[in-house]
Design a protein around this motif. Structure first.
Motif, PDB file in Angstrom:
ATOM      1  N   PRO A  14      39.017 -17.150  42.941  1.00 56.51           N
ATOM      2  CA  PRO A  14      38.247 -17.142  41.681  1.00 56.51           C
ATOM      3  C   PRO A  14      39.171 -16.771  40.521  1.00 56.51           C
ATOM      4  O   PRO A  14      40.158 -16.051  40.704  1.00 56.51           O
ATOM      5  N   PRO A  15      38.889 -17.236  39.311  1.00 59.26           N
ATOM      6  CA  PRO A  15      39.752 -16.939  38.167  1.00 59.26           C
ATOM      7  C   PRO A  15      39.986 -15.443  37.960  1.00 59.26           C
ATOM      8  O   PRO A  15      41.073 -15.030  37.553  1.00 59.26           O
ATOM      9  N   ALA A  16      38.979 -14.625  38.261  1.00 57.20           N
ATOM     10  CA  ALA A  16      39.129 -13.180  38.030  1.00 57.20           C
ATOM     11  C   ALA A  16      40.202 -12.563  38.921  1.00 57.20           C
ATOM     12  O   ALA A  16      40.787 -11.541  38.574  1.00 57.20           O
ATOM     13  N   ASP A  17      40.471 -13.186  40.086  1.00 57.23           N
ATOM     14  CA  ASP A  17      41.464 -12.644  41.024  1.00 57.23           C
ATOM     15  C   ASP A  17      42.814 -13.319  40.893  1.00 57.23           C
ATOM     16  O   ASP A  17      43.773 -12.917  41.577  1.00 57.23           O
ATOM     17  N   PHE A  18      42.904 -14.355  40.052  1.00 55.42           N
ATOM     18  CA  PHE A  18      44.108 -15.183  40.029  1.00 55.42           C
ATOM     19  C   PHE A  18      45.334 -14.427  39.514  1.00 55.42           C
ATOM     20  O   PHE A  18      46.387 -14.410  40.148  1.00 55.42           O
ATOM     21  N   THR A  19      45.216 -13.792  38.359  1.00 57.57           N
ATOM     22  CA  THR A  19      46.390 -13.215  37.689  1.00 57.57           C
ATOM     23  C   THR A  19      47.059 -12.143  38.536  1.00 57.57           C
ATOM     24  O   THR A  19      48.288 -12.132  38.695  1.00 57.57           O
ATOM     25  N   LYS A  49      36.876 -21.574  34.663  1.00 59.81           N
ATOM     26  CA  LYS A  49      35.825 -21.604  35.676  1.00 59.81           C
ATOM     27  C   LYS A  49      35.508 -23.030  36.108  1.00 59.81           C
ATOM     28  O   LYS A  49      35.251 -23.303  37.284  1.00 59.81           O
ATOM     29  N   ALA A  50      35.523 -23.969  35.147  1.00 60.44           N
ATOM     30  CA  ALA A  50      35.239 -25.364  35.493  1.00 60.44           C
ATOM     31  C   ALA A  50      36.342 -25.935  36.374  1.00 60.44           C
ATOM     32  O   ALA A  50      36.066 -26.664  37.339  1.00 60.44           O
ATOM     33  N   ALA A  51      37.618 -25.608  36.061  1.00 64.48           N
ATOM     34  CA  ALA A  51      38.721 -26.092  36.887  1.00 64.48           C
ATOM     35  C   ALA A  51      38.632 -25.510  38.284  1.00 64.48           C
ATOM     36  O   ALA A  51      38.853 -26.210  39.285  1.00 64.48           O
ATOM     37  N   GLU A 118      25.997 -24.008  32.614  1.00 56.45           N
ATOM     38  CA  GLU A 118      25.802 -25.439  32.372  1.00 56.45           C
ATOM     39  C   GLU A 118      26.991 -26.047  31.651  1.00 56.45           C
ATOM     40  O   GLU A 118      27.355 -27.207  31.903  1.00 56.45           O
ATOM     41  N   GLY A 119      27.613 -25.278  30.732  1.00 54.83           N
ATOM     42  CA  GLY A 119      28.777 -25.800  30.020  1.00 54.83           C
ATOM     43  C   GLY A 119      29.905 -26.121  30.974  1.00 54.83           C
ATOM     44  O   GLY A 119      30.537 -27.188  30.884  1.00 54.83           O
ATOM     45  N   ALA A 120      30.177 -25.217  31.912  1.00 54.03           N
ATOM     46  CA  ALA A 120      31.231 -25.458  32.900  1.00 54.03           C
ATOM     47  C   ALA A 120      30.851 -26.623  33.814  1.00 54.03           C
ATOM     48  O   ALA A 120      31.719 -27.413  34.215  1.00 54.03           O
ATOM     49  N   GLN A 121      29.559 -26.747  34.137  1.00 57.08           N
ATOM     50  CA  GLN A 121      29.124 -27.867  34.971  1.00 57.08           C
ATOM     51  C   GLN A 121      29.382 -29.191  34.256  1.00 57.08           C
ATOM     52  O   GLN A 121      29.813 -30.168  34.884  1.00 57.08           O
ATOM     53  N   ARG A 122      29.147 -29.250  32.944  1.00 55.76           N
ATOM     54  CA  ARG A 122      29.435 -30.486  32.199  1.00 55.76           C
ATOM     55  C   ARG A 122      30.943 -30.785  32.227  1.00 55.76           C
ATOM     56  O   ARG A 122      31.346 -31.952  32.284  1.00 55.76           O
ATOM     57  N   LYS A 148      42.817 -26.487  34.246  1.00 52.28           N
ATOM     58  CA  LYS A 148      41.815 -26.756  33.223  1.00 52.28           C
ATOM     59  C   LYS A 148      41.135 -28.081  33.553  1.00 52.28           C
ATOM     60  O   LYS A 148      41.685 -28.902  34.309  1.00 52.28           O
ATOM     61  N   PRO A 149      39.955 -28.321  33.010  1.00 55.46           N
ATOM     62  CA  PRO A 149      39.246 -29.567  33.328  1.00 55.46           C
ATOM     63  C   PRO A 149      40.027 -30.790  32.846  1.00 55.46           C
ATOM     64  O   PRO A 149      40.805 -30.722  31.886  1.00 55.46           O
ATOM     65  N   LEU A 150      39.806 -31.906  33.505  1.00 53.67           N
ATOM     66  CA  LEU A 150      40.407 -33.169  33.095  1.00 53.67           C
ATOM     67  C   LEU A 150      39.471 -33.869  32.107  1.00 53.67           C
ATOM     68  O   LEU A 150      38.251 -33.680  32.149  1.00 53.67           O
TER      69      LEU A 150
END
Length: 344
Positions: A14-19, A49-51, A118-122, A148-150
């Motif tokens: 998850p992004p929170a654990d990445f760094t 989060k979307a990526a 919903e924003g990340a889902q889009r 990041k999203p494509l």
């Protein structure tokens, strides 16, 4: 340890654990002596989060990911062939697949305890559109390492338009009413439509090239800004290291001085303790001597008193003896006088 293995591990988190995990792996690489690998690991960007949701979808649903790649290839081929019937069929399937997979991605993130909005889902849906439109984007997505999203190339939405405007397939041997004129009109119409589709395709390709050039320009600018930021960061790090080194040297000098002062103070304390012990011993000896002297003084005082008593007694005895002697001499003289006869 290699970069691919580390990247696969990190982008599954998850992004929170990445760094924190990335910095730990970079530290491990530096400890192992591979500074180049450590720097490459440190450059890995934390996913949005979307990526992360898109990466999770690829990793947890590999069969669906392969289906998306095949659908994208079929869509691009149908668009190139201007096959209206196939385009309409695949466009419908495209919408269904994108919606279904975006929902699956959101469900997977919820199951992982990091639900997306919903924003990340889009943004996941936009990534899927990019994968369907661009084979390079598909290969990037299927690795499961998006940061990041494509973004779908400009003009990709025209696939649905092309599907709606493409001529329907006709059965062999059937003719429209109106005979040859109707056939010629239909042929001209189809030719104009093909020309319009070709023009649209060329326009789409131009827009895609412009978008690609703009993306490359932005990437180059971002890369340049990133490099400047890294240079500034390295410069600041060198300055911090230099300051830390100087502070360490100063602290070491202060420590040595404090240790020397402590050693001198301990030596002085030892000498003072020794002098105190000697003084206490002398005081004990003097107290003992004083006690003995006081005893001797008391004995001497008693002897003096006894001697004085004996002297007084002896003096009285002497006076008494002198008195008795005087009295005896007087009586003897008197007796002698009495014994002599008178002279004639």
């Amino acid at each position: 340890m290699d970069l691919d293995a580390v990247a696969d591990e990190l982008y599954a988190l998850p992004p929170a654990d990445f760094t924190a995990a990335r910095d730990e792996r970079a530290k491990d690489a530096r400890t192992a002596g591979d500074r180049k690998l450590a720097e490459r690991i440190r450059r890995l960007r934390r996913p949005t989060k979307a990526a992360w949701a898109s990466n999770l979808l690829v990793r947890r649903r590999p069969d669906e990911a392969e289906q998306v790649l095949r659908l994208g290839e079929a869509l691009r081929q149908a668009h190139q062939d201007l096959d209206g019937g196939q385009l309409r069929k695949l466009s419908t399937q495209q919408r269904q697949v994108i919606a279904a997979l975006a929902r699956q991605a959101r469900e997977l993130t919820a199951q992982a305890g990091q639900p997306i909005g919903e924003g990340a889902q889009r943004e996941v849906e936009e990534t899927l559109r990019a994968v369907l439109a661009d084979p390079d984007a598909g290969q990037e997505w299927v690795r499961g390492r998006l940061a990041k999203p494509l973004a779908a190339p400009t003009g990709f939405a025209l696939l649905a338009d092309a599907a709606r405007s493409a001529p329907p397939a006709t059965g062999r041997g059937k003719r429209a009413s109106g005979g040859r004129v109707a056939d010629l009109d239909a042929a001209r119409s189809r030719r104009r439509e093909r020309q319009e589709q070709e023009r649209r395709r060329e326009q789409q390709e131009q827009e895609q090239r412009r978008e690609q050039q703009e993306q490359e320009r932005r990437r180059a600018q971002q890369e340049q800004e990133w490099r400047r930021a890294q240079q500034e960061k390295r410069r600041e790090q060198r300055e911090r290291q230099a300051r830390a080194h100087q502070e360490a040297e100063d602290a070491e000098r202060r420590l040595r001085a404090d240790e020397a002062e402590l050693s001198a103070a301990e030596d002085e304390q030892d000498r003072a303790d020794q002098r105190k012990h000697q003084a206490q011993q002398r005081l004990t000896d003097l107290r003992k001597q004083l006690k003995e002297a006081e005893g001797e003084q008391r004995e001497a005082d008693e002897a003096v008193r006894e001697a004085r008593t004996r002297t007084r007694k002896a003096d009285r005895a002497v006076r008494e003896a002198r008195r008795r002697a005087t009295d005896a001499a007087a009586r003897a003289e008197q007796l002698a006088d009495q014994a002599e006869p008178p002279t004639v």
